[in-house]
Design an enzyme around this catalytic site. Structure first.
Site, PDB file in Angstrom:
ATOM      1  N   GLU A 244      10.861   0.817   9.988  1.00 17.91           N
ATOM      2  CA  GLU A 244      11.789   1.847  10.005  1.00 17.91           C
ATOM      3  C   GLU A 244      11.019   3.004   9.961  1.00 17.91           C
ATOM      4  OE1 GLU A 244      12.927   4.239   8.785  1.00 17.91           O
ATOM      5  OE2 GLU A 244      14.123   4.094   6.516  1.00 17.91           O
TER       6      GLU A 244
ATOM      7  N   CYS B 246      14.103  10.793   7.463  1.00 13.44           N
ATOM      8  CA  CYS B 246      13.853  10.619   8.393  1.00 13.44           C
ATOM      9  C   CYS B 246      15.994  10.467   8.930  1.00 13.44           C
ATOM     10  CB  CYS B 246      13.474   9.189   8.274  1.00 13.44           C
ATOM     11  SG  CYS B 246      14.002   8.308   7.396  1.00 13.44           S
TER      12      CYS B 246
ATOM     13  N   LYS C 165       0.662  -0.972  -0.282  1.00  9.63           N
ATOM     14  CA  LYS C 165       0.290   0.468  -0.334  1.00  9.63           C
ATOM     15  C   LYS C 165       0.742   0.966   0.312  1.00  9.63           C
ATOM     16  CE  LYS C 165      -1.697   3.013   2.800  1.00  9.63           C
ATOM     17  NZ  LYS C 165      -2.011   3.844   2.171  1.00  9.63           N
TER      18      LYS C 165
END
Length: 382
Positions: free
Chosen positions: A136, A170, A61
């Site tokens: 993650e 990130c 998704k």
């Protein structure tokens, strides 16, 4: 593709004396993955490729803001001859399609990349069916500059490392800790270089920095900076551009100084073109500050002293620590975090640890009906 053919395992051997043991690595089954919007094609590849190389099928998704590249990926896979049903793309909102995918009993593993808050929700749903979980999550990467560092290299690294992908990364440099002798010069030079970054149309050749993913994300970033004005100093940036860029989701590269370690702008993941810089005095203090957030995805240490740098790589709690650089990653090495940044690895042969089951196979070598260990049941009977 190369790593898929080089899985490591314990060699076959006679460990009990009467048996031969070996290890099989087998596919887990159906992997349900959720990818973020900040690198939509790259993240789809990180999810899909190790999963199918290990023999699994996958239902991915993509983020609702960026579904198209994943759909094109699946079309390309079909054109390349990947059988139907191996790579499946389901679009939709996270609270609907995402939660259904994670909670589905036929999904044997969930791999999620995104914020720590959403990751906690994913973990709650996944545990209801006791499925394999790979997370993650967010990051708040420290950028630790010791007083013997190359100042110009550190300044360039800080600006590039904090602004990559408009700061929507990130692993981006978000907290610069600079030892006191270099602090003022670092703030001045970083502010000057950041102010020279050209914000504009990403298709224009003279643009350095494009827009954020959405107006909502721009407003979220602006909120962090606006609140910080009450307790810190905005050195440069801190506003949305006007003029031709006013209608876009743009935000100026922003440097913030003099914030407290426990302040929101130091502790929370902003996910935008904002770098906060703080001073430290001793090496012990710098490393302690670097570790002083819930996150542990990435970090960097800047020093000409190999012993100093090596100490930082040992003591900073992060899944990746760069020395005299910040941000590069390579497919041959693992990527993943400590603490609230999640667990499990993407890329490299280590990713196959996530996507395979380890099975112990044991063969009897004696062809004897009554084994020695049977005495635990049959006692002294012959």
């Amino acid at each position: 593709a190369g790593a898929a053919r080089h899985l490591q395992g314990q060699s076959a051997g006679e460990y009990s004396g009467d048996h031969t043991s070996y290890v099989r690595r087998e596919a887990i089954g159906v992997v349900g993955s959720i990818a973020p919007w900040n690198y939509p094609l790259q993240m789809a590849a990180w999810k899909i490729l190790p999963a199918i190389a290990a023999g699994n099928t996958i239902v991915l998704k993509p983020a609702e803001l960026t579904p198209l590249t994943s759909l094109l990926f699946a079309e390309a896979a079909t054109a390349a001859g990947i059988p139907d049903g191996v790579i499946n793309i389901v679009t939709g909102l996270g609270r609907e399609a995402g939660e259904h995918l994670v909670g589905h009993p036929d999904v044997a593993m969930t791999s999620f990349t995104g914020s720590t808050a959403v990751g906690k929700r994913v973990a709650e749903i996944a545990t209801s069916t006791v499925k394999r979980l790979h997370l993650e999550l967010g990051g708040k990467a420290p950028f630790l500059v010791f007083d013997d560092a190359d100042l110009e290299a550190a300044v360039n690294g800080a600006v590039a490392g904090s602004l990559i992908n408009t700061g929507q990364d990130c692993t981006a440099a978000t907290r610069a800790y600079v030892q006191r002798p270099l602090y003022d010069a670092f703030v001045e030079r970083t502010g000057e270089l950041m102010a020279s970054v050209r914000v504009g149309d990403p298709f224009a050749v003279d643009t350095d920095l494009g827009p954020l993913i959405s107006h909502a994300q721009r407003d979220r970033v602006a909120g962090f900076v606006d609140r910080a004005r009450g307790y810190a100093r905005v050195v440069t940036g801190g506003e949305a551009p006007q003029g031709d860029l006013k209608s876009g989701a743009y935000y100026a590269p922003t440097l913030v100084a003099d914030a407290g370690q426990d302040s929101e702008i130091v502790q929370a993941e902003i996910f935008g073109p904002v770098l906060v810089v703080l001073p430290f005095d001793t090496d012990d203090e710098g490393i302690a500050l670097a570790n002083d957030t819930p996150y542990g995805l990435a970090a960097s240490a800047w020093s000409r002293d190999v012993y100093r740098a090596n100490r930082a790589t040992r003591e900073i709690k992060a899944g990746c620590v760069w020395v005299n650089d910040h941000i590069p990653i390579i497919s041959e090495m693992p990527h993943g975090g400590y603490k609230a940044s999640g667990f499990g690895k993407d890329m490299s042969a280590y990713s196959f640890e996530e996507y395979t089951q380890v099975k112990h196979v044991m063969f009897d070598n004696t062809a004897v009906a009554r084994k020695d260990w049977h005495r635990t049941v049959f006692g002294d009977r012959p």
